[in-house]
Write a protein that holds these residues in place. Sequence first.
Motif, short mmCIF file in Angstrom:
data_model
loop_
_atom_site.label_atom_id
_atom_site.label_comp_id
_atom_site.label_asym_id
_atom_site.label_seq_id
_atom_site.Cartn_x
_atom_site.Cartn_y
_atom_site.Cartn_z
N LYS A 1 -12.08 -8.13 -0.64
CA LYS A 1 -11.96 -7.70 0.77
C LYS A 1 -10.65 -8.40 0.48
CE LYS A 1 -12.13 -8.21 5.57
NZ LYS A 1 -12.50 -8.04 6.42
N GLN A 2 -9.85 -9.30 0.03
CA GLN A 2 -8.67 -10.26 0.15
C GLN A 2 -7.44 -9.34 -1.03
OE1 GLN A 2 -9.71 -14.22 -0.82
NE2 GLN A 2 -10.76 -14.56 1.39
N ALA A 3 -8.19 -8.61 -1.84
CA ALA A 3 -7.63 -8.26 -2.80
C ALA A 3 -7.13 -7.16 -2.68
CB ALA A 3 -8.43 -8.58 -4.21
N TYR A 4 -8.12 -6.78 -2.19
CA TYR A 4 -7.08 -4.62 -1.70
C TYR A 4 -6.49 -5.00 -0.87
CZ TYR A 4 -6.82 -1.15 0.71
OH TYR A 4 -6.89 0.43 1.43
N TYR A 5 -6.39 -5.97 0.10
CA TYR A 5 -5.41 -6.60 1.18
C TYR A 5 -4.28 -7.35 0.62
CZ TYR A 5 -8.92 -5.05 4.92
OH TYR A 5 -9.60 -4.05 5.77
N ALA A 6 -4.10 -7.77 -0.12
CA ALA A 6 -3.17 -8.43 -1.06
C ALA A 6 -1.86 -7.20 -1.89
CB ALA A 6 -3.54 -9.34 -1.97
N ARG A 7 -3.29 -6.34 -2.29
CA ARG A 7 -2.60 -5.56 -3.25
C ARG A 7 -1.32 -4.29 -2.39
NH1 ARG A 7 -1.97 -6.05 -8.38
NH2 ARG A 7 -3.38 -5.87 -9.43
N ALA A 8 -2.53 -4.11 -1.38
CA ALA A 8 -2.40 -2.67 -0.48
C ALA A 8 -1.00 -3.50 0.39
CB ALA A 8 -3.51 -2.85 0.49
N GLN A 9 -1.26 -4.30 1.32
CA GLN A 9 0.66 -5.07 0.93
C GLN A 9 1.53 -4.66 0.27
OE1 GLN A 9 0.16 -9.48 2.68
NE2 GLN A 9 2.25 -9.31 3.57
N GLN A 10 1.40 -5.64 -0.98
CA GLN A 10 2.44 -5.18 -2.10
C GLN A 10 2.82 -3.93 -2.42
OE1 GLN A 10 0.97 -6.32 -6.11
NE2 GLN A 10 2.63 -6.30 -6.97
N LEU A 11 1.74 -3.25 -2.09
CA LEU A 11 2.22 -1.67 -3.45
C LEU A 11 1.96 -0.67 -1.55
CD1 LEU A 11 -0.36 -1.65 -5.91
CD2 LEU A 11 2.70 -1.83 -5.94
#
Length: 135
Positions: free
Chosen positions: A49-59
């Motif tokens: 979940k944390q990785a997805y939200y970090a990637r989503a924020q970036q991209l």
Amino acid sequence: MTSDAAPTLDPLALGRLHALVDRLLADADVLTHYHLLGVAADASAETIKQAYYARAQQLHPDRFLAAPDRSFRNQLASLFKRLSDAYQVLSSSADRAHYDAGLRNRVASGGEAPCSGAARIPAPSGEPSRAPSSG
């Protein structure tokens, strides 16, 4: 001036982002959901979940609505769809188990190991990247 304006990126940061998007899309056929999100195959649901939200924020494509390069915005939209699909599968224990079984079967039947030869993907938070284990 309000803080609702889209963030501006310096040319160097935008160049790095273009390179990341190009690399992710070029390797899309060999990247597992785990690699796309930048997590290990044994990652916890919270880590995913944390990785997805970090990637989503970036991209997220909405961050770049004002970008003049329409093809880049289209690439971001395509990549974001893949990220969302990966998160949807890995965030469901039943879907994740089915996905993992498919990965194991692919390797067991003599198929290419997932992500062999794929480019290393930088961690979204600027942390050093690492190649996640494929299980």
